[in-house]
Design a protein around this motif. Structure first.
Motif, PDB file in Angstrom:
ATOM      1  N   ALA A  85       0.806  -1.224   0.000  1.00 16.53           N
ATOM      2  CA  ALA A  85       0.000   0.000   0.000  1.00 16.53           C
ATOM      3  C   ALA A  85       0.838   1.271   0.000  1.00 16.53           C
ATOM      4  O   ALA A  85       0.399   2.308  -0.502  1.00 16.53           O
ATOM      5  N   ILE A  86       2.061   1.194   0.555  1.00 17.49           N
ATOM      6  CA  ILE A  86       2.878   2.406   0.716  1.00 17.49           C
ATOM      7  C   ILE A  86       4.337   1.998   0.762  1.00 17.49           C
ATOM      8  O   ILE A  86       4.665   0.859   1.137  1.00 17.49           O
ATOM      9  N   GLU A  87       5.230   2.898   0.372  1.00 15.30           N
ATOM     10  CA  GLU A  87       6.649   2.586   0.444  1.00 15.30           C
ATOM     11  C   GLU A  87       7.074   2.437   1.904  1.00 15.30           C
ATOM     12  O   GLU A  87       6.747   3.272   2.748  1.00 15.30           O
ATOM     13  N   VAL A  88       7.784   1.362   2.200  1.00 12.56           N
ATOM     14  CA  VAL A  88       8.239   1.073   3.559  1.00 12.56           C
ATOM     15  C   VAL A  88       9.737   0.820   3.535  1.00 12.56           C
ATOM     16  O   VAL A  88      10.231   0.061   2.692  1.00 12.56           O
ATOM     17  N   LYS A  89      10.462   1.449   4.453  1.00 14.64           N
ATOM     18  CA  LYS A  89      11.890   1.203   4.593  1.00 14.64           C
ATOM     19  C   LYS A  89      12.163   0.624   5.979  1.00 14.64           C
ATOM     20  O   LYS A  89      11.592   1.078   6.970  1.00 14.64           O
ATOM     21  N   VAL A  90      13.006  -0.400   6.018  1.00 15.17           N
ATOM     22  CA  VAL A  90      13.398  -1.020   7.279  1.00 15.17           C
ATOM     23  C   VAL A  90      14.713  -0.405   7.736  1.00 15.17           C
ATOM     24  O   VAL A  90      15.670  -0.319   6.966  1.00 15.17           O
ATOM     25  N   SER A  91      14.759   0.036   8.978  1.00 10.43           N
ATOM     26  CA  SER A  91      15.968   0.630   9.531  1.00 10.43           C
ATOM     27  C   SER A  91      16.610  -0.328  10.524  1.00 10.43           C
ATOM     28  O   SER A  91      15.940  -0.868  11.409  1.00 10.43           O
ATOM     29  N   ALA A  92      17.923  -0.529  10.377  1.00 11.71           N
ATOM     30  CA  ALA A  92      18.668  -1.336  11.336  1.00 11.71           C
ATOM     31  C   ALA A  92      18.995  -0.534  12.598  1.00 11.71           C
ATOM     32  O   ALA A  92      19.447  -1.100  13.598  1.00 11.71           O
ATOM     33  N   ASN A  93      18.764   0.770  12.551  1.00 16.73           N
ATOM     34  CA  ASN A  93      18.962   1.653  13.708  1.00 16.73           C
ATOM     35  C   ASN A  93      17.686   2.456  13.903  1.00 16.73           C
ATOM     36  O   ASN A  93      17.668   3.677  13.774  1.00 16.73           O
ATOM     37  N   LEU A  94      16.606   1.731  14.203  1.00 18.41           N
ATOM     38  CA  LEU A  94      15.291   2.365  14.286  1.00 18.41           C
ATOM     39  C   LEU A  94      15.232   3.417  15.382  1.00 18.41           C
ATOM     40  O   LEU A  94      14.648   4.484  15.191  1.00 18.41           O
ATOM     41  N   THR A  95      15.833   3.157  16.534  1.00 21.78           N
ATOM     42  CA  THR A  95      15.806   4.144  17.621  1.00 21.78           C
ATOM     43  C   THR A  95      16.491   5.440  17.197  1.00 21.78           C
ATOM     44  O   THR A  95      16.001   6.535  17.478  1.00 21.78           O
ATOM     45  N   GLY A  96      17.607   5.331  16.481  1.00 16.80           N
ATOM     46  CA  GLY A  96      18.278   6.530  15.981  1.00 16.80           C
ATOM     47  C   GLY A  96      17.438   7.280  14.977  1.00 16.80           C
ATOM     48  O   GLY A  96      17.400   8.515  14.960  1.00 16.80           O
ATOM     49  N   ALA A  97      16.719   6.529  14.127  1.00 18.73           N
ATOM     50  CA  ALA A  97      15.842   7.162  13.139  1.00 18.73           C
ATOM     51  C   ALA A  97      14.659   7.850  13.820  1.00 18.73           C
ATOM     52  O   ALA A  97      14.251   8.952  13.432  1.00 18.73           O
ATOM     53  N   ILE A  98      14.087   7.200  14.837  1.00 19.71           N
ATOM     54  CA  ILE A  98      12.982   7.809  15.590  1.00 19.71           C
ATOM     55  C   ILE A  98      13.424   9.133  16.198  1.00 19.71           C
ATOM     56  O   ILE A  98      12.704  10.139  16.142  1.00 19.71           O
ATOM     57  N   TRP A  99      14.618   9.170  16.769  1.00 21.15           N
ATOM     58  CA  TRP A  99      15.098  10.400  17.385  1.00 21.15           C
ATOM     59  C   TRP A  99      15.364  11.490  16.344  1.00 21.15           C
ATOM     60  O   TRP A  99      15.094  12.670  16.592  1.00 21.15           O
ATOM     61  N   SER A 100      15.861  11.103  15.181  1.00 24.41           N
ATOM     62  CA  SER A 100      16.082  12.100  14.135  1.00 24.41           C
ATOM     63  C   SER A 100      14.770  12.727  13.706  1.00 24.41           C
ATOM     64  O   SER A 100      14.687  13.936  13.471  1.00 24.41           O
ATOM     65  N   LYS A 101      13.715  11.916  13.613  1.00 29.28           N
ATOM     66  CA  LYS A 101      12.391  12.451  13.290  1.00 29.28           C
ATOM     67  C   LYS A 101      11.847  13.256  14.468  1.00 29.28           C
ATOM     68  O   LYS A 101      11.188  14.291  14.285  1.00 29.28           O
ATOM     69  N   LEU A 102      12.138  12.809  15.687  1.00 32.73           N
ATOM     70  CA  LEU A 102      11.660  13.514  16.877  1.00 32.73           C
ATOM     71  C   LEU A 102      12.210  14.931  16.941  1.00 32.73           C
ATOM     72  O   LEU A 102      11.514  15.869  17.354  1.00 32.73           O
ATOM     73  N   LEU A 103      13.458  15.114  16.524  1.00 31.49           N
ATOM     74  CA  LEU A 103      14.034  16.463  16.492  1.00 31.49           C
ATOM     75  C   LEU A 103      13.209  17.385  15.600  1.00 31.49           C
ATOM     76  O   LEU A 103      12.988  18.561  15.918  1.00 31.49           O
ATOM     77  N   ILE A 104      12.760  16.839  14.469  1.00 34.24           N
ATOM     78  CA  ILE A 104      11.925  17.610  13.536  1.00 34.24           C
ATOM     79  C   ILE A 104      10.541  17.849  14.137  1.00 34.24           C
ATOM     80  O   ILE A 104       9.989  18.959  14.058  1.00 34.24           O
ATOM     81  N   ASN A 105       9.965  16.822  14.744  1.00 40.47           N
ATOM     82  CA  ASN A 105       8.642  16.981  15.355  1.00 40.47           C
ATOM     83  C   ASN A 105       8.649  18.070  16.413  1.00 40.47           C
ATOM     84  O   ASN A 105       7.732  18.898  16.485  1.00 40.47           O
ATOM     85  N   CYS A 106       9.677  18.089  17.258  1.00 37.33           N
ATOM     86  CA  CYS A 106       9.750  19.076  18.339  1.00 37.33           C
ATOM     87  C   CYS A 106       9.815  20.498  17.808  1.00 37.33           C
ATOM     88  O   CYS A 106       9.202  21.410  18.371  1.00 37.33           O
ATOM     89  N   SER A 107      10.568  20.695  16.730  1.00 39.23           N
ATOM     90  CA  SER A 107      10.884  22.046  16.284  1.00 39.23           C
ATOM     91  C   SER A 107      10.136  22.481  15.031  1.00 39.23           C
ATOM     92  O   SER A 107      10.138  23.665  14.706  1.00 39.23           O
ATOM     93  N   VAL A 108       9.512  21.562  14.333  1.00 36.86           N
ATOM     94  CA  VAL A 108       8.742  21.905  13.133  1.00 36.86           C
ATOM     95  C   VAL A 108       7.246  21.712  13.389  1.00 36.86           C
ATOM     96  O   VAL A 108       6.454  22.658  13.282  1.00 36.86           O
ATOM     97  N   THR A 109       6.863  20.496  13.741  1.00 43.00           N
ATOM     98  CA  THR A 109       5.438  20.179  13.915  1.00 43.00           C
ATOM     99  C   THR A 109       4.814  20.968  15.060  1.00 43.00           C
ATOM    100  O   THR A 109       3.799  21.644  14.894  1.00 43.00           O
TER     101      THR A 109
END
Length: 254
Positions: A85-109
């Protein structure tokens, strides 16, 4: 405990995959066990035009993985199912990826939601630039303090000149422009929550940063102020308005 009621609905060997910003997956895993929880988030921007109709604002995909790191068979299986249904990427460092997105969520969203603007709009002012930088740098300090190995998403999560005295303002401005190019025209999902009278994710975004900041001794004054303002808007005490950015900028000057 969030998610506990869902455990009884799982098939043997089934897992819960929260596609939500911030620290929710980690909170669920700490309470319910990592064997029942995967992690994931949406790295795309979309707006619900009307029920059942969504407008995707940028190119993007879902990111999923094991909170403990690595790539497992069950993650690959889930990615294959969702990939229809949608493009999905698997991350071997998911916690690091979550935090990178969290930085954007805190300061953009969250900032966009508070001032009822897109990032492109509020970054046109010196006030917006100042608040963005303070919010992002606080969250980044927390991430690094707890040993997070951050992952590159739309941009390198560590801005040019971080923790140095080198004059790199032009490179920093280019870094900000790259964030605006990807996220700058998306209507903040939290603003849509405000408009619909829904409870927001702020406790798992800026609030999560505040909790970990206090635990690790990292100053998080701006993120704490932001979290408090969001809760007041949720209760109907305040409304999203451009004046909110001026309130926060006064704190950035402290």
């Amino acid at each position: 405990m969030p998610g506990s009621e869902a455990l009884g609905l799982l098939a043997p060997g089934g897992v819960i995959l929260p596609i939500q910003n911030g620290g929710l997956a980690r909170v669920l895993a700490d309470g319910l066990g990592e064997e029942r929880i995967l992690g994931g988030f949406s790295n795309l921007g979309a707006t619900m035009v009307e029920p059942g109709v969504y407008e995707q604002k940028n190119g993007g995909h879902l990111v999923i993985g094991e909170l403990a790191g690595g790539v497992s068979e069950r993650v690959e299986r889930v990615a294959c199912a969702l990939g229809r249904a949608i493009e999905v990427k698997v991350s071997a460092n998911l916690t690091g990826a979550i935090w990178s997105k969290l930085l954007i969520n805190c300061s953009v969203t969250t900032l966009g939601a508070l001032c009822s603007q897109t990032m492109r709009q509020y970054m046109e002012t010196e006030t917006g630039k100042k608040v963005f930088r303070r919010t992002y740098e606080e969250a980044l300090s927390v991430a690094l303090a707890i040993g997070t190995r951050l992952e590159r998403l739309a941009v390198d999560p560590i801005p040019p000149g971080w923790a140095s005295n080198v004059a790199v303002e032009k490179r920093y401005e280019s870094w900000v422009e790259a964030i605006i190019a990807f996220y700058g025209d998306v209507k903040p999902s939290m603003l849509q929550d405000f408009e619909r009278g829904r409870k927001t994710e702020v406790d798992f975004i800026n609030g999560y940063v505040v909790t970990l900041g206090h635990a690790s001794g990292v100053p998080v004054h701006m993120n704490a102020a932001i979290t408090g303002l969001v809760h007041q808007i949720e209760r109907g005490v305040l409304q999203p308005t451009r004046d909110r950015m001026n309130d926060l900028a006064a704190q950035a000057a402290d």
